[in-house]
Design a protein around this motif. Structure first.
Motif, PDB file in Angstrom:
ATOM      1  N   LEU A  22       0.825  -1.208   0.000  1.00 45.64           N
ATOM      2  CA  LEU A  22       0.000   0.000   0.000  1.00 45.64           C
ATOM      3  C   LEU A  22       0.859   1.257   0.000  1.00 45.64           C
ATOM      4  CD1 LEU A  22      -2.736  -1.106   2.559  1.00 45.64           C
ATOM      5  CD2 LEU A  22      -2.884  -1.054   0.053  1.00 45.64           C
ATOM      6  N   TRP A  23       2.161   1.099   0.179  1.00 45.37           N
ATOM      7  CA  TRP A  23       3.079   2.236   0.203  1.00 45.37           C
ATOM      8  C   TRP A  23       3.376   2.703  -1.211  1.00 45.37           C
ATOM      9  CZ3 TRP A  23       4.572   4.820   4.446  1.00 45.37           C
ATOM     10  CH2 TRP A  23       4.369   4.203   5.682  1.00 45.37           C
ATOM     11  N   ALA A  24       3.400   4.005  -1.381  1.00 40.82           N
ATOM     12  CA  ALA A  24       3.858   4.612  -2.631  1.00 40.82           C
ATOM     13  C   ALA A  24       5.281   5.105  -2.374  1.00 40.82           C
ATOM     14  CB  ALA A  24       2.971   5.776  -3.025  1.00 40.82           C
ATOM     15  N   PHE A  25       6.190   4.830  -3.300  1.00 40.59           N
ATOM     16  CA  PHE A  25       7.584   5.240  -3.161  1.00 40.59           C
ATOM     17  C   PHE A  25       7.907   6.286  -4.216  1.00 40.59           C
ATOM     18  CE2 PHE A  25       7.387   1.040  -1.334  1.00 40.59           C
ATOM     19  CZ  PHE A  25       8.084   1.199  -0.163  1.00 40.59           C
ATOM     20  N   TRP A  26       8.601   7.330  -3.782  1.00 40.25           N
ATOM     21  CA  TRP A  26       8.996   8.420  -4.664  1.00 40.25           C
ATOM     22  C   TRP A  26      10.500   8.594  -4.567  1.00 40.25           C
ATOM     23  CZ3 TRP A  26       5.255  10.844  -7.512  1.00 40.25           C
ATOM     24  CH2 TRP A  26       3.934  10.640  -7.111  1.00 40.25           C
ATOM     25  N   LYS A  27      11.131   8.836  -5.707  1.00 39.94           N
ATOM     26  CA  LYS A  27      12.539   9.220  -5.691  1.00 39.94           C
ATOM     27  C   LYS A  27      12.664  10.541  -6.429  1.00 39.94           C
ATOM     28  CE  LYS A  27      14.508   7.358  -9.883  1.00 39.94           C
ATOM     29  NZ  LYS A  27      15.528   6.611 -10.544  1.00 39.94           N
ATOM     30  N   VAL A  28      13.706  11.282  -6.077  1.00 42.65           N
ATOM     31  CA  VAL A  28      13.977  12.541  -6.761  1.00 42.65           C
ATOM     32  C   VAL A  28      15.489  12.721  -6.803  1.00 42.65           C
ATOM     33  CG1 VAL A  28      13.858  13.994  -4.692  1.00 42.65           C
ATOM     34  CG2 VAL A  28      13.391  14.999  -6.926  1.00 42.65           C
ATOM     35  N   LEU A  36      14.787   9.218  -1.266  1.00 43.18           N
ATOM     36  CA  LEU A  36      13.729   8.224  -1.364  1.00 43.18           C
ATOM     37  C   LEU A  36      12.694   8.512  -0.289  1.00 43.18           C
ATOM     38  CD1 LEU A  36      12.574   5.532  -2.509  1.00 43.18           C
ATOM     39  CD2 LEU A  36      13.984   4.349  -0.796  1.00 43.18           C
ATOM     40  N   TYR A  37      11.418   8.529  -0.686  1.00 47.16           N
ATOM     41  CA  TYR A  37      10.303   8.783   0.224  1.00 47.16           C
ATOM     42  C   TYR A  37       9.310   7.638   0.134  1.00 47.16           C
ATOM     43  CZ  TYR A  37      12.079  13.524  -0.549  1.00 47.16           C
ATOM     44  OH  TYR A  37      12.881  14.629  -0.687  1.00 47.16           O
ATOM     45  N   ALA A  38       8.586   7.398   1.226  1.00 47.89           N
ATOM     46  CA  ALA A  38       7.491   6.433   1.247  1.00 47.89           C
ATOM     47  C   ALA A  38       6.256   7.147   1.780  1.00 47.89           C
ATOM     48  CB  ALA A  38       7.839   5.243   2.135  1.00 47.89           C
ATOM     49  N   GLU A  39       5.099   6.841   1.180  1.00 44.86           N
ATOM     50  CA  GLU A  39       3.860   7.507   1.577  1.00 44.86           C
ATOM     51  C   GLU A  39       2.734   6.483   1.614  1.00 44.86           C
ATOM     52  OE1 GLU A  39       0.992  11.047  -0.140  1.00 44.86           O
ATOM     53  OE2 GLU A  39       2.252   9.924  -1.516  1.00 44.86           O
ATOM     54  N   GLN A  40       1.973   6.537   2.692  1.00 44.61           N
ATOM     55  CA  GLN A  40       0.764   5.722   2.804  1.00 44.61           C
ATOM     56  C   GLN A  40      -0.229   6.492   3.657  1.00 44.61           C
ATOM     57  OE1 GLN A  40       1.206   1.953   4.804  1.00 44.61           O
ATOM     58  NE2 GLN A  40      -0.828   1.295   4.242  1.00 44.61           N
ATOM     59  N   LEU A  45       7.344   9.260   5.001  1.00 44.07           N
ATOM     60  CA  LEU A  45       8.656   8.987   5.587  1.00 44.07           C
ATOM     61  C   LEU A  45       9.755   9.320   4.596  1.00 44.07           C
ATOM     62  CD1 LEU A  45       7.735   5.479   6.996  1.00 44.07           C
ATOM     63  CD2 LEU A  45       7.924   7.600   8.311  1.00 44.07           C
ATOM     64  N   HIS A  46      10.826   9.890   5.102  1.00 46.88           N
ATOM     65  CA  HIS A  46      12.032  10.091   4.308  1.00 46.88           C
ATOM     66  C   HIS A  46      12.882   8.858   4.562  1.00 46.88           C
ATOM     67  CE1 HIS A  46      15.354  11.901   2.296  1.00 46.88           C
ATOM     68  NE2 HIS A  46      14.887  13.138   2.379  1.00 46.88           N
ATOM     69  N   LEU A  47      13.140   8.084   3.507  1.00 49.46           N
ATOM     70  CA  LEU A  47      13.891   6.839   3.668  1.00 49.46           C
ATOM     71  C   LEU A  47      15.376   6.997   3.391  1.00 49.46           C
ATOM     72  CD1 LEU A  47      11.433   4.190   2.179  1.00 49.46           C
ATOM     73  CD2 LEU A  47      11.732   4.927   4.541  1.00 49.46           C
ATOM     74  N   GLY A  48      15.825   8.209   3.132  1.00 50.19           N
ATOM     75  CA  GLY A  48      17.257   8.422   3.035  1.00 50.19           C
ATOM     76  C   GLY A  48      17.715   9.211   1.837  1.00 50.19           C
ATOM     77  N   ALA A  49      19.012   9.523   1.882  1.00 49.06           N
ATOM     78  CA  ALA A  49      19.716  10.226   0.807  1.00 49.06           C
ATOM     79  C   ALA A  49      20.780   9.278   0.279  1.00 49.06           C
ATOM     80  CB  ALA A  49      20.352  11.507   1.340  1.00 49.06           C
ATOM     81  N   PHE A  50      20.922   9.197  -1.030  1.00 52.44           N
ATOM     82  CA  PHE A  50      21.796   8.193  -1.640  1.00 52.44           C
ATOM     83  C   PHE A  50      22.611   8.797  -2.772  1.00 52.44           C
ATOM     84  CE2 PHE A  50      17.877   6.457  -0.051  1.00 52.44           C
ATOM     85  CZ  PHE A  50      18.301   5.417   0.754  1.00 52.44           C
ATOM     86  N   ASN A  51      23.810   8.286  -2.955  1.00 49.77           N
ATOM     87  CA  ASN A  51      24.601   8.682  -4.118  1.00 49.77           C
ATOM     88  C   ASN A  51      24.738   7.506  -5.084  1.00 49.77           C
ATOM     89  OD1 ASN A  51      26.411   7.091  -2.740  1.00 49.77           O
ATOM     90  ND2 ASN A  51      28.106   8.543  -2.848  1.00 49.77           N
ATOM     91  N   ASN A  52      23.965   6.439  -4.826  1.00 53.25           N
ATOM     92  CA  ASN A  52      24.018   5.230  -5.622  1.00 53.25           C
ATOM     93  C   ASN A  52      22.592   4.674  -5.720  1.00 53.25           C
ATOM     94  OD1 ASN A  52      24.077   2.220  -5.786  1.00 53.25           O
ATOM     95  ND2 ASN A  52      26.279   2.563  -5.967  1.00 53.25           N
TER      96      ASN A  52
END
Length: 157
Positions: A22-28, A36-40, A45-52
């Motif tokens: 049921l979670w929607a995931f967004w990246k930017v 990476l974000y998760a929304e329900q 929720l902010h799931l983190g910052a990534f360089n990979n």
């Protein structure tokens, strides 16, 4: 929906999930990586910052497999939806804030508003430990590594 291997833009992209959720995931895309974000429902929720992008994909899977062991930061639903509605007018929510509580968790504070550098402080009961100054994706990696080491040593868990 996009695949992680496709070219990214600085606009939010809805990510597909390998499992039913049921979670929607967004990246930017950011200046030096991705968020990476998760929304329900009313939870964002902010799931983190990534360089990979591989690490971003691993974080999405980790979240889906066991949310309790995933490093994540709650976000304001209003701020997140304002950004989604007008991503060119509002900046993407940064990886700054509080993970856990002020008494047991990680504080991530920006050093300068126009800078990607953040200060990380770890708190456990009445003890505070300054972990350092990092880019947002470095801060996320340091926090996740520190959290996993603590969790693996925990006799209660």
């Amino acid at each position: 929906m996009t695949d992680l291997q496709q070219t990214t833009t600085n606009l939010p992209e809805l990510l597909a999930s390998k499992v039913e959720t049921l979670w929607a995931f967004w990246k930017v895309a950011t200046a030096d990586g991705w968020y990476l974000y998760a929304e329900q429902g009313d939870e964002v929720l902010h799931l983190g910052a990534f360089n990979n992008l591989g690490h971003l994909a691993v974080q999405q899977v980790r979240f889906l497999e066991d949310r309790k062991i995933t490093v994540m930061m709650p976000l304001s639903t209003a701020v997140f939806h304002a950004w989604l509605a007008a991503p060119t007018q509002h900046p993407a929510p940064r990886f700054i804030g509080q993970l856990g509580s002020h008494w047991s968790g990680y504080g991530v504070k920006p050093l300068e508003e126009n800078n990607n550098q953040v200060e990380v402080i770890y708190a456990a009961d009445l003890r505070h430990e300054w972990m350092g100054v990092f880019s947002e994706h470095e801060a996320f990696a340091i926090i996740e590594q520190h959290y996993d080491r603590r969790r693996n040593r925990c006799l209660i868990c």
